[in-house]
Write an enzyme that holds these catalytic residues in place. Structure first.
Site, short mmCIF file in Angstrom:
data_model
loop_
_atom_site.label_atom_id
_atom_site.label_comp_id
_atom_site.label_asym_id
_atom_site.label_seq_id
_atom_site.Cartn_x
_atom_site.Cartn_y
_atom_site.Cartn_z
CE1 TYR A 122 -16.20 39.14 -37.76
CE2 TYR A 122 -14.18 37.60 -36.90
CZ TYR A 122 -14.59 38.31 -36.56
OH TYR A 122 -13.50 39.60 -36.40
CG ASP B 52 -12.67 43.35 -32.87
OD1 ASP B 52 -12.63 43.91 -34.57
OD2 ASP B 52 -12.46 41.61 -33.37
CG HIS C 24 -9.82 47.33 -35.97
ND1 HIS C 24 -11.09 46.90 -35.54
CD2 HIS C 24 -9.50 45.51 -35.52
CE1 HIS C 24 -11.83 46.21 -35.13
NE2 HIS C 24 -10.65 45.47 -34.82
#
Length: 295
Positions: free
Chosen positions: A210, A103, A275
């Site tokens: 982010y 990730d 994921h």
């Protein structure tokens, strides 16, 4: 995992204090976790890699769990994150390492290999596409729909507030509801992730990854519009991409076409993994990693 086989330590690297765990002896492997995890996301890989003859180091990335949480979005730009990894390798007394990331840790691993190939022996990435491939597919309606949270995270304070409601229930649900294997996480595991996310400043720090990425990509797009270039994104090192096909956020199509930037690439798609691939299918992931690193 036997706690007595792990040592915990801190290092000041790139101006921040990083906490890390270490096990085993041999060539160095650095394991980089994703959002909203910490070193513990590798708990099923550390013993297997150490037993295979490696020195395994898994840090809490800056802003997470027991590592320092510097203030300001600019503290989480890619340059800083890459600098942390290089500084950690230096601190451990090595010139290079095998780098493995999942990730967000995968994105950082890609960037370390792109920018500092001499510091990477082999690269392994779990459910994180090459940055250029992600830029391409992010322009498609389907991937934009799946990546809605990236835009949501640009809002001030609201994402942190919602993640922390009902004693961080949304964090717990990411693991409890997102795994493909019902045995991937037990309640003790989930509680550890909740406790890590509840550390003062941890949510803002992790979401700032982010926010910083969004700003950096906007700058890159503007640069491209005016004739600039993002530079060479080629990865020459042997690279393994492991992909859980049941990832709800990242389409499996992201694995296609990466050979343009990664000529020495091997892709392993795991249909029964999400994921959280290294938790859904730990033995398969461990076998793939050991085989790749020893090959």
């Amino acid at each position: 995992m036997s706690s007595e086989k792990l040592t915990h330590d801190d290092a000041i690297v790139n101006g921040v204090r990083l906490h890390y765990v270490e096990a085993g002896e041999g060539p160095l492997i650095v394991l980089l976790h994703g959002f909203p995890e910490f070193w513990y996301s590798w708990q099923k890989q550390i013993p297997a890699l150490a037993a295979a003859g490696y020195r395994v180091v898994a840090p809490d990335l800056r802003g997470y769990n027991a590592s320092e949480k510097p203030h300001g979005v600019e503290q989480y730009e890619i340059d800083e994150l890459v600098g942390d990894v290089l500084g950690l390798i230096d601190h451990l007394g090595e010139e290079s390492a095998h780098v493995v990331g999942h990730d967000w840790g995968g994105l950082i691993a890609w960037e370390v290999a792109i920018r500092h190939s001499e510091r990477v022996e082999k690269l392994a990435v779990l459910n994180a596409p090459h940055p250029e491939r992600f830029r391409e597919l992010l322009r498609t309606p389907e991937q934009l729909r799946r990546s809605w949270y990236v835009f949501y995270f640009q809002l001030p304070w609201l994402p942190e507030r919602l993640f922390s409601i009902r004693n961080y229930t949304p964090i717990a649900e990411l693991f409890r509801d997102g795994a493909a294997n019902p045995d991937a996480f037990d309640e003790t595991d989930i509680q550890r992730y909740v406790e890590a996310a509840a550390q003062p400043g941890a949510l803002t720090s992790s979401i700032n990854y982010y926010r910083a990425l969004f700003r950096e990509q906007a700058r890159d797009e503007l640069k491209t519009l005016f004739g600039g270039s993002r530079g060479d994104s080629t990865v020459q090192e042997p690279t393994l991409l492991i992909w859980g096909e049941q990832d709800a956020a990242l389409r499996v199509e992201l694995t296609e076409g990466m050979e343009r930037w990664v000529p020495n690439l091997r892709i392993e798609r795991l249909p029964n993994a999400s994921h959280w691939v290294q938790n859904d299918q730990p033995e398969q992931v461990n076998d793939l990693l050991v085989e790749f690193l020893e090959g």
